[in-house]
Design an enzyme around this catalytic site. Structure first.
Site, mmCIF file in Angstrom:
data_model
loop_
_atom_site.group_PDB
_atom_site.id
_atom_site.type_symbol
_atom_site.label_atom_id
_atom_site.label_comp_id
_atom_site.label_asym_id
_atom_site.label_seq_id
_atom_site.Cartn_x
_atom_site.Cartn_y
_atom_site.Cartn_z
ATOM 1 N N ASP A 21 0.857 -1.186 0.000
ATOM 2 C CA ASP A 21 0.000 0.000 0.000
ATOM 3 C C ASP A 21 0.897 1.241 0.000
ATOM 4 O O ASP A 21 1.628 1.483 0.973
ATOM 5 C CB ASP A 21 -0.868 -0.054 1.266
ATOM 6 C CG ASP A 21 -1.802 1.130 1.396
ATOM 7 O OD1 ASP A 21 -1.693 2.101 0.613
ATOM 8 O OD2 ASP A 21 -2.642 1.091 2.313
ATOM 9 N N ILE A 22 0.822 2.028 -1.049
ATOM 10 C CA ILE A 22 1.734 3.167 -1.198
ATOM 11 C C ILE A 22 1.494 4.229 -0.116
ATOM 12 O O ILE A 22 2.404 4.992 0.219
ATOM 13 C CB ILE A 22 1.629 3.762 -2.619
ATOM 14 C CG1 ILE A 22 2.876 4.583 -2.967
ATOM 15 C CG2 ILE A 22 0.353 4.590 -2.795
ATOM 16 C CD1 ILE A 22 2.983 4.957 -4.434
ATOM 17 N N ASN A 35 -6.884 12.252 -11.416
ATOM 18 C CA ASN A 35 -7.532 12.646 -12.669
ATOM 19 C C ASN A 35 -7.422 14.165 -12.778
ATOM 20 O O ASN A 35 -7.015 14.836 -11.827
ATOM 21 C CB ASN A 35 -8.974 12.136 -12.745
ATOM 22 C CG ASN A 35 -9.772 12.546 -11.546
ATOM 23 O OD1 ASN A 35 -9.908 13.741 -11.279
ATOM 24 N ND2 ASN A 35 -10.277 11.584 -10.796
ATOM 25 N N GLY A 43 -9.617 4.025 -6.378
ATOM 26 C CA GLY A 43 -8.292 3.435 -6.481
ATOM 27 C C GLY A 43 -7.273 4.095 -5.572
ATOM 28 O O GLY A 43 -7.571 4.482 -4.434
ATOM 29 N N VAL A 44 -6.073 4.273 -6.092
ATOM 30 C CA VAL A 44 -4.987 4.800 -5.275
ATOM 31 C C VAL A 44 -5.261 6.255 -4.875
ATOM 32 O O VAL A 44 -4.876 6.707 -3.790
ATOM 33 C CB VAL A 44 -3.632 4.607 -5.999
ATOM 34 C CG1 VAL A 44 -3.481 5.510 -7.201
ATOM 35 C CG2 VAL A 44 -2.473 4.764 -5.038
ATOM 36 N N ASP A 45 -5.946 6.985 -5.751
ATOM 37 C CA ASP A 45 -6.305 8.387 -5.490
ATOM 38 C C ASP A 45 -7.149 8.486 -4.205
ATOM 39 O O ASP A 45 -6.832 9.255 -3.276
ATOM 40 C CB ASP A 45 -7.087 8.894 -6.711
ATOM 41 C CG ASP A 45 -7.225 10.397 -6.768
ATOM 42 O OD1 ASP A 45 -6.667 11.091 -5.909
ATOM 43 O OD2 ASP A 45 -7.914 10.880 -7.695
ATOM 44 N N SER A 132 -2.232 4.387 -14.442
ATOM 45 C CA SER A 132 -3.151 4.077 -15.566
ATOM 46 C C SER A 132 -3.623 2.627 -15.667
ATOM 47 O O SER A 132 -4.458 2.329 -16.515
ATOM 48 C CB SER A 132 -2.555 4.464 -16.933
ATOM 49 O OG SER A 132 -2.681 5.854 -17.154
ATOM 50 N N THR A 133 -3.083 1.701 -14.846
ATOM 51 C CA THR A 133 -3.428 0.288 -15.074
ATOM 52 C C THR A 133 -4.634 -0.194 -14.252
ATOM 53 O O THR A 133 -4.962 -1.370 -14.279
ATOM 54 C CB THR A 133 -2.232 -0.645 -14.798
ATOM 55 O OG1 THR A 133 -1.905 -0.588 -13.409
ATOM 56 C CG2 THR A 133 -1.034 -0.263 -15.637
ATOM 57 N N GLY A 134 -5.289 0.719 -13.528
ATOM 58 C CA GLY A 134 -6.501 0.363 -12.795
ATOM 59 C C GLY A 134 -7.714 0.804 -13.600
ATOM 60 O O GLY A 134 -7.982 0.291 -14.691
HETATM 61 P P1 ADP Z 1 -5.695 4.787 -12.835
HETATM 62 O O1 ADP Z 1 -6.977 5.573 -12.848
HETATM 63 O O2 ADP Z 1 -4.483 5.637 -13.199
HETATM 64 O O3 ADP Z 1 -5.776 3.512 -13.606
HETATM 65 P P2 ADP Z 1 -6.069 3.378 -10.264
HETATM 66 O O4 ADP Z 1 -5.921 3.949 -8.904
HETATM 67 O O5 ADP Z 1 -7.424 2.917 -10.696
HETATM 68 O O6 ADP Z 1 -5.447 4.482 -11.273
HETATM 69 O O7 ADP Z 1 -5.072 2.159 -10.418
HETATM 70 C C1 ADP Z 1 -3.673 2.283 -10.551
HETATM 71 C C2 ADP Z 1 -2.990 1.170 -9.775
HETATM 72 O O8 ADP Z 1 -2.958 1.540 -8.395
HETATM 73 C C3 ADP Z 1 -3.676 -0.188 -9.833
HETATM 74 O O9 ADP Z 1 -2.677 -1.205 -10.010
HETATM 75 C C4 ADP Z 1 -4.322 -0.317 -8.454
HETATM 76 O O10 ADP Z 1 -4.439 -1.662 -8.041
HETATM 77 C C5 ADP Z 1 -3.280 0.390 -7.625
HETATM 78 N N1 ADP Z 1 -3.654 0.814 -6.256
HETATM 79 C C6 ADP Z 1 -4.875 0.999 -5.703
HETATM 80 N N2 ADP Z 1 -4.753 1.355 -4.394
HETATM 81 C C7 ADP Z 1 -3.416 1.389 -4.127
HETATM 82 C C8 ADP Z 1 -2.632 1.657 -2.960
HETATM 83 N N3 ADP Z 1 -3.190 1.994 -1.783
HETATM 84 N N4 ADP Z 1 -1.269 1.573 -3.063
HETATM 85 C C9 ADP Z 1 -0.668 1.261 -4.236
HETATM 86 N N5 ADP Z 1 -1.349 1.004 -5.370
HETATM 87 C C10 ADP Z 1 -2.711 1.054 -5.318
#
Ligand code: ADP
Length: 192
Positions: A21-22, A35, A43-45, A132-134
């Site tokens: 988890d970042i 975005n 997601g990560v945002d 971008s991969t989520g």
């Molecule tokens: P995007 O819209 O750029 O695709 P996302 O957040 O949907 O961004 O996904 C990008 C990546 O971040 C995916 O591999 C997702 O599994 C990952 N991700 C989601 N939550 C976390 C987190 N807490 N820490 C690290 N990576 C995460």
């Protein structure tokens, strides 16, 4: 800090991978796959805003009031709020539209913009998610190759930041980056 699962030395810098988890990374900066509105999302945002608290969104609002929207491929920095990371670098990855709409160049631009900003702010350790991969749907093997090649080229050219870590959330994404790291061309080699 969790140990890296794989690493590569480039000049005096380290490029490394881990799974996790970042938002828990104690780096000078973590990167957010945001975005263009910078108003948060899934997601990560979403995870970064939840963990870091409202100070991050306050900074984002001030930036958006000034620039309108953050174009794809560019990056801006805010406070890290309550995160262990001091700064958050927000960048906007390309939405995957089949690969013919400039997606590879835009994805590479994200990584370059973030590293340039980190260098400008004197940040020595930076953690990236897989941009971008989520929700944006970029195929992970292709994205991993671009991500690692672009960062390796920047480290080779600039000799900083000192440490760049990819923190990959799930096993499949981690393994795709591991494969790409194993195949990473030597950035010191002359192009054929
Ligand atoms: P995007 O819209 O750029 O695709 P996302 O957040 O949907 O961004 O996904 C990008 C990546 O971040 C995916 O591999 C997702 O599994 C990952 N991700 C989601 N939550 C976390 C987190 N807490 N820490 C690290 N990576 C995460």
């Amino acid at each position: 800090m969790t140990p890296a699962t794989a690493s590569r030395r480039i000049r005096d810098c380290v490029l490394e991978l881990s799974q996790g988890d970042i938002t828990r990374m104690a780096a000078d900066a973590i990167v957010n796959a945001a975005n263009s509105s910078l108003m948060g999302g899934g997601g990560v945002d979403g995870a970064i805003h939840r963990a870091g608290g409202p100070a991050i969104l306050d900074d984002c609002r001030r930036i958006i009031a000034r620039i309108g929207a953050l174009p794809t491929g560019q990056a801006v920095a805010t406070t890290g709020g309550r995160l262990p990371a001091r700064r958050v670098i927000h960048t906007v990855g390309p939405v995957w539209r089949g690969g013919g709409a400039g997606e590879p160049e835009l994805l590479a631009a994200c990584y370059r913009s973030c590293l340039r900003l980190a260098a400008d702010e004197g940040l020595d350790t930076v953690a990236f998610p897989s941009i971008s991969t989520g929700a944006f749907g970029y195929p992970v093997a292709a994205a991993a190759a671009i991500a690692l090649q672009t960062v390796a080229q920047c480290l080779h050219a600039n000799g900083r930041p000192r440490r760049v870590r990819f923190v990959l959330f799930d096993r499949a994404t981690h393994d795709a980056y591991r494969n790409a790291l194993d195949r990473l061309p030597d950035p010191t080699a002359d192009p054929a």
